[in-house]
Design an enzyme around this catalytic site. Sequence first.
Site, mmCIF file in Angstrom:
data_model
loop_
_atom_site.group_PDB
_atom_site.id
_atom_site.type_symbol
_atom_site.label_atom_id
_atom_site.label_comp_id
_atom_site.label_asym_id
_atom_site.label_seq_id
_atom_site.Cartn_x
_atom_site.Cartn_y
_atom_site.Cartn_z
ATOM 1 N N VAL A 86 0.856 -1.194 0.000
ATOM 2 C CA VAL A 86 0.000 0.000 0.000
ATOM 3 C C VAL A 86 0.892 1.244 0.000
ATOM 4 C CG1 VAL A 86 -1.679 1.275 1.397
ATOM 5 C CG2 VAL A 86 -1.838 -1.223 1.209
ATOM 6 N N TYR A 148 0.013 4.457 7.299
ATOM 7 C CA TYR A 148 0.908 4.136 6.184
ATOM 8 C C TYR A 148 2.369 4.373 6.577
ATOM 9 C CZ TYR A 148 3.340 5.203 1.770
ATOM 10 O OH TYR A 148 4.252 5.269 0.754
HETATM 11 C C1 15L Z 1 4.238 8.621 -0.716
HETATM 12 O O1 15L Z 1 4.735 7.828 0.073
HETATM 13 C C2 15L Z 1 3.180 8.230 -1.665
HETATM 14 O O2 15L Z 1 3.304 6.884 -2.061
HETATM 15 C C3 15L Z 1 3.111 9.118 -2.887
HETATM 16 O O3 15L Z 1 1.882 8.895 -3.525
HETATM 17 C C4 15L Z 1 3.321 10.603 -2.594
HETATM 18 O O4 15L Z 1 2.161 11.141 -2.090
HETATM 19 C C5 15L Z 1 4.513 10.819 -1.684
HETATM 20 O O5 15L Z 1 4.566 9.939 -0.599
HETATM 21 C C6 15L Z 1 4.625 12.250 -1.138
HETATM 22 O O6 15L Z 1 4.902 12.404 0.037
HETATM 23 O O7 15L Z 1 4.457 13.188 -1.915
#
Ligand code: 15L
Length: 277
Positions: A86, A148
């Site tokens: 994810v 996350y």
């Molecule tokens: C992440 O970890 C996400 O997977 C990505 O979609 C971006 O949103 C990125 O971080 C971010 O911090 O810009």
Amino acid sequence: MPNTSTPTSNSGIRFPRLLLTGAGGNLGQELRPRLKAYCDVLRVSHRRDLGPAAAGEEVQTASLEDAEHMLSLLDGVSAVVHMGGVSTEQPWAPILAGNIVGMVNLYEAARLKGVKRIVFASSNHVTGFYRQDEVVNTRMPPKPDGFYGLSKAFGEDLAQLYWDRWGVETVSIRIGSSFTEPRDRRMLATYLSYDDLERLVVAALTAPIVGHSIIYGMSDNQTTWWDNTHAKHIGYRPQDSSDVFRHAVEARQQTIDKQDPAAIYQGGAFVKATPHG
Ligand code: 15L
């Protein structure tokens, strides 16, 4: 689509068989044609069907939460680029399945199959609750900005355990914002170009000794919140920068609400994303 005939990194190392998980995701799709330049066979996997294999590829449908799938997926591979799981803030159930159970299955499969190097797509959201007026290095304690980020912090600790106890090496890349260009003022600091992503992944795969190393995945941006001092041994030299986009981004977003947690903390909108509907 990147030009696969001219690899961005000049590494002379070639792997017999590389595994790319999450090959159908945003960054997986970007890396899939690029990684072929560094291996004889690229095994690509995703939880959904990826369609037919291209030349030099093997395609395998696999769920991270299925331990048997993971054992078969890691059979005969030289190294893993783990982009699966994810990648945004979500309810706990999918994060538990993909990023906690899935990581344990991946590392158990690596241990049992003798795979000695994993490049793990961690995230800047491991430290998303540091402020945008702080510069964070990779030895400072995590401050995840949600479930996350918390799951990615777990992944990094798991990688450390598998190095200390079973000698499986990992480079945990705390990826910033890897898109074609920065989308807002925050991303002027967090931007990672696709070419620099390739350079970083190849450096992480080919550095002679990494143990468990953590590195922030960013281009050579003028504004930065992250310090990769402790990861110089990986030999990553970014060639791109968000600076070429700065004028356009600032013209689009002239002001910032300084009371907004998304403007105060490094994780941006992730610090207020809720999995609870
Ligand atoms: C992440 O970890 C996400 O997977 C990505 O979609 C971006 O949103 C990125 O971080 C971010 O911090 O810009």
